[in-house]
Scaffold this motif. Structure first.
Motif, PDB file in Angstrom:
ATOM      1  N   PHE A 151      21.220 -58.439   6.361  1.00 18.94           N
ATOM      2  CA  PHE A 151      20.540 -58.286   7.654  1.00 18.94           C
ATOM      3  C   PHE A 151      20.580 -59.595   8.451  1.00 18.94           C
ATOM      4  O   PHE A 151      20.826 -59.601   9.662  1.00 18.94           O
ATOM      5  CB  PHE A 151      19.090 -57.854   7.420  1.00 18.94           C
ATOM      6  N   ILE A 152      20.336 -60.717   7.750  1.00 18.79           N
ATOM      7  CA  ILE A 152      20.187 -61.998   8.436  1.00 18.79           C
ATOM      8  C   ILE A 152      21.533 -62.575   8.886  1.00 18.79           C
ATOM      9  O   ILE A 152      21.660 -63.097  10.010  1.00 18.79           O
ATOM     10  CB  ILE A 152      19.459 -62.991   7.510  1.00 18.79           C
ATOM     11  N   VAL A 153      22.559 -62.490   8.039  1.00 14.63           N
ATOM     12  CA  VAL A 153      23.829 -63.156   8.327  1.00 14.63           C
ATOM     13  C   VAL A 153      24.447 -62.696   9.652  1.00 14.63           C
ATOM     14  O   VAL A 153      24.810 -63.537  10.499  1.00 14.63           O
ATOM     15  CB  VAL A 153      24.820 -62.962   7.152  1.00 14.63           C
ATOM     16  N   PRO A 154      24.598 -61.374   9.895  1.00 19.43           N
ATOM     17  CA  PRO A 154      25.161 -60.981  11.193  1.00 19.43           C
ATOM     18  C   PRO A 154      24.301 -61.423  12.374  1.00 19.43           C
ATOM     19  O   PRO A 154      24.833 -61.836  13.419  1.00 19.43           O
ATOM     20  CB  PRO A 154      25.213 -59.449  11.103  1.00 19.43           C
ATOM     21  N   LEU A 155      22.976 -61.374  12.199  1.00 22.67           N
ATOM     22  CA  LEU A 155      22.068 -61.736  13.287  1.00 22.67           C
ATOM     23  C   LEU A 155      22.192 -63.215  13.628  1.00 22.67           C
ATOM     24  O   LEU A 155      22.333 -63.596  14.801  1.00 22.67           O
ATOM     25  CB  LEU A 155      20.637 -61.391  12.873  1.00 22.67           C
ATOM     26  N   VAL A 156      22.169 -64.081  12.617  1.00 28.92           N
ATOM     27  CA  VAL A 156      22.278 -65.522  12.851  1.00 28.92           C
ATOM     28  C   VAL A 156      23.664 -65.878  13.401  1.00 28.92           C
ATOM     29  O   VAL A 156      23.790 -66.708  14.317  1.00 28.92           O
ATOM     30  CB  VAL A 156      21.988 -66.283  11.538  1.00 28.92           C
ATOM     31  N   ALA A 157      24.679 -65.254  12.833  1.00 31.10           N
ATOM     32  CA  ALA A 157      26.040 -65.531  13.312  1.00 31.10           C
ATOM     33  C   ALA A 157      26.189 -65.168  14.792  1.00 31.10           C
ATOM     34  O   ALA A 157      26.802 -65.916  15.573  1.00 31.10           O
ATOM     35  CB  ALA A 157      27.049 -64.753  12.468  1.00 31.10           C
ATOM     36  N   ALA A 158      25.614 -64.031  15.187  1.00 23.60           N
ATOM     37  CA  ALA A 158      25.711 -63.604  16.595  1.00 23.60           C
ATOM     38  C   ALA A 158      25.007 -64.592  17.511  1.00 23.60           C
ATOM     39  O   ALA A 158      25.492 -64.879  18.622  1.00 23.60           O
ATOM     40  CB  ALA A 158      25.097 -62.210  16.737  1.00 23.60           C
ATOM     41  N   ILE A 159      23.872 -65.129  17.088  1.00 19.36           N
ATOM     42  CA  ILE A 159      23.136 -66.082  17.910  1.00 19.36           C
ATOM     43  C   ILE A 159      23.966 -67.345  18.152  1.00 19.36           C
ATOM     44  O   ILE A 159      24.127 -67.812  19.295  1.00 19.36           O
ATOM     45  CB  ILE A 159      21.793 -66.437  17.244  1.00 19.36           C
ATOM     46  N   PHE A 160      24.525 -67.900  17.088  1.00 21.72           N
ATOM     47  CA  PHE A 160      25.293 -69.143  17.233  1.00 21.72           C
ATOM     48  C   PHE A 160      26.579 -68.910  18.023  1.00 21.72           C
ATOM     49  O   PHE A 160      26.964 -69.728  18.864  1.00 21.72           O
ATOM     50  CB  PHE A 160      25.607 -69.718  15.858  1.00 21.72           C
ATOM     51  N   ALA A 165      29.803 -69.612  22.693  1.00 28.46           N
ATOM     52  CA  ALA A 165      30.840 -68.985  23.519  1.00 28.46           C
ATOM     53  C   ALA A 165      30.459 -68.949  24.986  1.00 28.46           C
ATOM     54  O   ALA A 165      31.337 -69.019  25.865  1.00 28.46           O
ATOM     55  CB  ALA A 165      31.096 -67.565  23.005  1.00 28.46           C
ATOM     56  N   ASN A 166      29.164 -68.842  25.288  1.00 29.60           N
ATOM     57  CA  ASN A 166      28.729 -68.784  26.681  1.00 29.60           C
ATOM     58  C   ASN A 166      28.363 -70.148  27.241  1.00 29.60           C
ATOM     59  O   ASN A 166      27.882 -70.249  28.373  1.00 29.60           O
ATOM     60  CB  ASN A 166      27.533 -67.848  26.810  1.00 29.60           C
ATOM     61  N   GLY A 167      28.580 -71.202  26.452  1.00 28.26           N
ATOM     62  CA  GLY A 167      28.345 -72.553  26.934  1.00 28.26           C
ATOM     63  C   GLY A 167      26.889 -72.939  27.057  1.00 28.26           C
ATOM     64  O   GLY A 167      26.574 -73.920  27.749  1.00 28.26           O
ATOM     65  N   PHE A 168      25.980 -72.235  26.402  1.00 30.55           N
ATOM     66  CA  PHE A 168      24.553 -72.575  26.493  1.00 30.55           C
ATOM     67  C   PHE A 168      24.221 -73.840  25.718  1.00 30.55           C
ATOM     68  O   PHE A 168      23.345 -74.611  26.089  1.00 30.55           O
ATOM     69  CB  PHE A 168      23.693 -71.426  25.969  1.00 30.55           C
ATOM     70  N   VAL A 169      24.922 -74.065  24.587  1.00 32.08           N
ATOM     71  CA  VAL A 169      24.703 -75.235  23.744  1.00 32.08           C
ATOM     72  C   VAL A 169      26.074 -75.737  23.295  1.00 32.08           C
ATOM     73  O   VAL A 169      26.974 -74.940  23.005  1.00 32.08           O
ATOM     74  CB  VAL A 169      23.827 -74.893  22.520  1.00 32.08           C
ATOM     75  N   GLY A 170      26.215 -77.066  23.221  1.00 31.67           N
ATOM     76  CA  GLY A 170      27.479 -77.632  22.781  1.00 31.67           C
ATOM     77  C   GLY A 170      27.752 -77.294  21.321  1.00 31.67           C
ATOM     78  O   GLY A 170      26.838 -77.091  20.520  1.00 31.67           O
ATOM     79  N   TRP A 171      29.044 -77.290  20.971  1.00 31.98           N
ATOM     80  CA  TRP A 171      29.409 -76.886  19.607  1.00 31.98           C
ATOM     81  C   TRP A 171      28.953 -77.890  18.557  1.00 31.98           C
ATOM     82  O   TRP A 171      28.642 -77.520  17.421  1.00 31.98           O
ATOM     83  CB  TRP A 171      30.923 -76.702  19.511  1.00 31.98           C
ATOM     84  N   LEU A 172      28.908 -79.177  18.882  1.00 30.72           N
ATOM     85  CA  LEU A 172      28.470 -80.169  17.891  1.00 30.72           C
ATOM     86  C   LEU A 172      26.995 -79.987  17.516  1.00 30.72           C
ATOM     87  O   LEU A 172      26.684 -79.854  16.321  1.00 30.72           O
ATOM     88  CB  LEU A 172      28.738 -81.590  18.417  1.00 30.72           C
ATOM     89  N   LEU A 174      25.280 -77.442  17.988  1.00 30.57           N
ATOM     90  CA  LEU A 174      25.169 -76.082  17.463  1.00 30.57           C
ATOM     91  C   LEU A 174      25.581 -76.042  15.997  1.00 30.57           C
ATOM     92  O   LEU A 174      24.964 -75.338  15.186  1.00 30.57           O
ATOM     93  CB  LEU A 174      26.059 -75.153  18.295  1.00 30.57           C
ATOM     94  N   SER A 175      26.612 -76.831  15.653  1.00 25.16           N
ATOM     95  CA  SER A 175      27.050 -76.875  14.257  1.00 25.16           C
ATOM     96  C   SER A 175      25.979 -77.488  13.362  1.00 25.16           C
ATOM     97  O   SER A 175      25.717 -77.017  12.251  1.00 25.16           O
ATOM     98  CB  SER A 175      28.346 -77.681  14.144  1.00 25.16           C
ATOM     99  N   LEU A 176      25.334 -78.576  13.863  1.00 33.47           N
ATOM    100  CA  LEU A 176      24.257 -79.196  13.087  1.00 33.47           C
ATOM    101  C   LEU A 176      23.086 -78.227  12.906  1.00 33.47           C
ATOM    102  O   LEU A 176      22.495 -78.127  11.822  1.00 33.47           O
ATOM    103  CB  LEU A 176      23.794 -80.484  13.777  1.00 33.47           C
ATOM    104  N   LEU A 177      22.748 -77.536  13.986  1.00 29.24           N
ATOM    105  CA  LEU A 177      21.664 -76.559  13.908  1.00 29.24           C
ATOM    106  C   LEU A 177      22.019 -75.427  12.949  1.00 29.24           C
ATOM    107  O   LEU A 177      21.165 -74.952  12.181  1.00 29.24           O
ATOM    108  CB  LEU A 177      21.385 -75.994  15.305  1.00 29.24           C
TER     109      LEU A 177
END
Length: 429
Positions: A151-160, A165-172, A174-177
């Protein structure tokens, strides 16, 4: 030795079965919380930008998620009052895992679609709410690592993915988070699973030990008086070498000419008859409140007045009433046995005496016998040997206590070792 064998010996299958039961119970227990969390999160997404939800077609997966909450709520309402199941199949748990995985996938689709129309602020609000939800789900469903993960993995993956992908947060950042979130969730799920396994394993061990102790207790109860057994297991009777003086009514019975009977019957038939007879007598003894001291072959030794007493007179009356009931039952058994072809059924003699005896634990520190001793006990045995076949012989001490309740007649006085005068005796008519 049996307890040592149990330690660490609980089978994996038993642990797995118990874990499935706990998983099923947890699904029902937290069903309303799952419905509440899913509904609130969906309403939050819609309230943030309902036009964006419509334009992105996220409304369709969100609608499907609303419908998927109904079976969960229905299952909770149907099962909440039922007793704890004894067994839950693997197939049932697999269905729960598939259902959770399907929900996680639909949530992922809904969030990715909604992010295409959301502003950065709205997207971060949804991400924060989703993080709270996934952590609470991982904690709530502690016994279900697979269900939580799918349940959690698809949900968390979609958020990140949506945030990057929409440029809301930088990838670096985002990767740390992502690393922090994933590490925390993995640690929580694994820790909960190990705790569940340890708790269930301990519970199964304790359960087996309890069952073994109950079995041992039931077996021990057959070797001692029920009254004494109950006092021991209630902690009211100490198992130590100690004795006390009490006024008791002592009972002895014996099968007449038992040695001759043994020569006329096969050992199997004799064993069956003797056990039948002793069982019937023990039932009567328990009914009248006697403490059965021991079976000595065909003989029965019992007493009234310890560990519980109704009073000296009442104990004596109960003992004589028990003796009358036993003689009556023996005659009934004789009729039954004759119909089965037994040529010489049992007949018994009974002797009863009342007096001060020493009662308590006798023996060594390793093995004790709770019994009675004293001259009054010996007198009861002599009365039994002097009684008529099918009769009940009382000492004068017992007669004086029960004479108002029973018809008796004077019998011959007897001489007994340890007494310096003849003992007056009375027959119960």
């Amino acid at each position: 030795g049996h307890l040592e064998g149990i330690e660490g010996g609980v089978s994996k299958d038993a642990i797995a079965d118990e874990i499935r039961v706990e998983q099923s119970l947890q699904t029902v227990r937290y069903g309303p919380a799952a419905v509440y969390g899913g509904t609130i999160t969906a309403l939050l997404i819609i309230s943030l930008d309902w036009r964006g939800v419509l334009d992105s077609y996220a409304v369709f997966p969100l609608g499907a998620l609303f419908l998927m909450q109904l079976p969960i709520l229905r299952s909770y309402l149907r099962l909440r009052g039922r007793p704890r199941p004894e067994h839950v199949s693997r197939r049932h748990i697999r269905r729960i895992e598939w259902y959770a995985g399907l929900q996680g996938l639909i949530w992922a689709i809904a969030i990715i679609l909604a992010y295409t129309e959301f502003s950065q602020a709205d997207a971060l609000v949804v991400a924060a709410a989703a993080f709270v939800w996934v952590y609470s789900s991982a904690a709530a469903y502690s016994t279900m690592p697979v269900t939580s993960s799918v349940f959690i993995v698809p949900l968390v993956a979609a958020i990140f993915i949506g945030l990057g992908a929409n440029g809301f947060v930088g990838w670096l950042p985002l990767s740390l988070l992502f690393l922090g979130t994933a590490g925390g969730l993995v640690f929580l799920i694994v820790k909960n699973w190990h705790a569940t396994e340890a708790a269930v394993s301990l519970g199964e061990t304790v359960k087996q030990q309890s069952e073994l102790m109950a079995s041992v207790s039931d077996q021990l109860a057959k070797y001692i008086s029920p009254k004494l057994y109950q006092k021991i297991f209630r902690g009211e009777q100490q198992m130590e070498v100690v004795a006390a003086r009490k006024k008791l009514t002592v009972f002895f019975s014996d099968v007449v000419s038992f040695t001759d009977i043994t020569e006329q019957l096969e050992s199997e038939e004799l064993t069956a008859l003797l056990n039948h007879y002793l069982t019937e007598m023990a039932v009567i003894a328990e009914r009248y409140g006697a403490t059965v001291d021991k079976f000595i072959g065909d003989a029965i030794v019992g007493y009234f007045g310890d560990p519980d007493t109704l009073g000296v007179k009442e104990d004596a009356e109960a003992c004589v009433r028990m003796a009358v009931a036993m003689q009556r039952r023996v005659r009934e058994l004789g009729s039954e046995w004759r119909e089965r072809g037994v040529e010489r059924p049992f007949e018994i003699r009974i002797g009863i005496n009342t007096g001060y005896c020493t009662v308590g634990n006798f023996g060594s520190v390793d093995r004790l016998d709770y019994t009675i001793i004293g001259s009054e006990v010996n007198l009861a045995a002599r009365l039994e040997s002097s009684a008529d076949v099918g009769g009940i012989l009382l000492s004068n001490a017992t007669y004086s206590l029960v004479k108002d309740w029973f018809m008796t007649e004077r019998a011959e006085a007897i001489m007994v070792k340890g007494f310096d005068r003849p003992i007056n005796t009375f027959r119960v008519k």
